[in-house]
Motif scaffolding. Sequence first.
Motif: not given
Length: 313
Positions: A122-139
């Motif tokens: 939601i944050n990425v597509y609606l609020f245009k926040q960036r997702i970091t590489a660490v967050q991607k790996g954590a997910l």
Amino acid sequence: MRNSLPPARSVPGFLLTVAGAILFSTKAIIVKLAFGSTHVDALTLLTLRMVFALPFYAAAAFLVAGQKSSAKLTQREWLLVIGLGLCGYYLSSLFDFIGLQYISAGLERLILFLYPSFAVFINVYLFKQRITAVQKGALLLTYAGIALAYFGELRLDAGNPNFYLGSFMVFLCAITYSIYIAGSGWVIPRVGANKFTAYAMLAATGGIFVHFALAGNAQALVTSKGLWAYGLALAVVATVLPSFMLSQGLKRIGANNVAIISGIGPVSTILQAHFFLHEKIFFEQICGTALVIIVVLLIGWKRKPAEITVNAN
């Protein structure tokens, strides 16, 4: 608008988020104990929880409203706060309590932790926040652990006729809670963490009270022995304290990090469920728990805090 989070705010935010997640995880244990000893229904127990929580949030709302620095909310901000409160602590809690009638506390917490990916997306597509590489790996690690533990639980509890109904209700809880997490990360910087939490919880309490007035069992509040003690524990330990902790965490480290760090919740619930509810701990749970702990370490001890980008429109 971009906010760069300094390390001085990152460490307290991390600690508050971990503590809040652990306290929130006691909710499932208290609810299961209440169902087992009083045979109360979900709506009545949820209502009693908010009866005890109401004075805390009313006092908080009064204090923040009286502050000279407190800016008045616009009509749009009021609608957002009320809507998020109803979504995150009325609908989400109701779905969760209903689901806990049919599935174990450990499984409930695992399904509920589908919400981080929903919140991040939601944050990425609606609020245009960036997702970091660490967050991607954590997910990825989080969901590998949750999936492993879930299928292990499915193997043990597949004979439960209400297994899929309970799972579906908690899944709905995860969806509504992710909307709350994502939305609050956008609203809190504008209205303040304490004001947002107090007003959102008051809105949720109003929704619960109206629902109970229309469909609840008032007699159960009087006849169920020991019910009030469970309601008090749910209000203070599993609602008031962690809600303010997570709101402060959101303010300091951002919605994405809060969503992922809160992965400690399933670990805490599984351990508590084993000791207090005598739920089994099995191999898949142990492996899944280990992956979730790795996620917490990745987020909590990374050298540089993530940059949070918020769409100001």
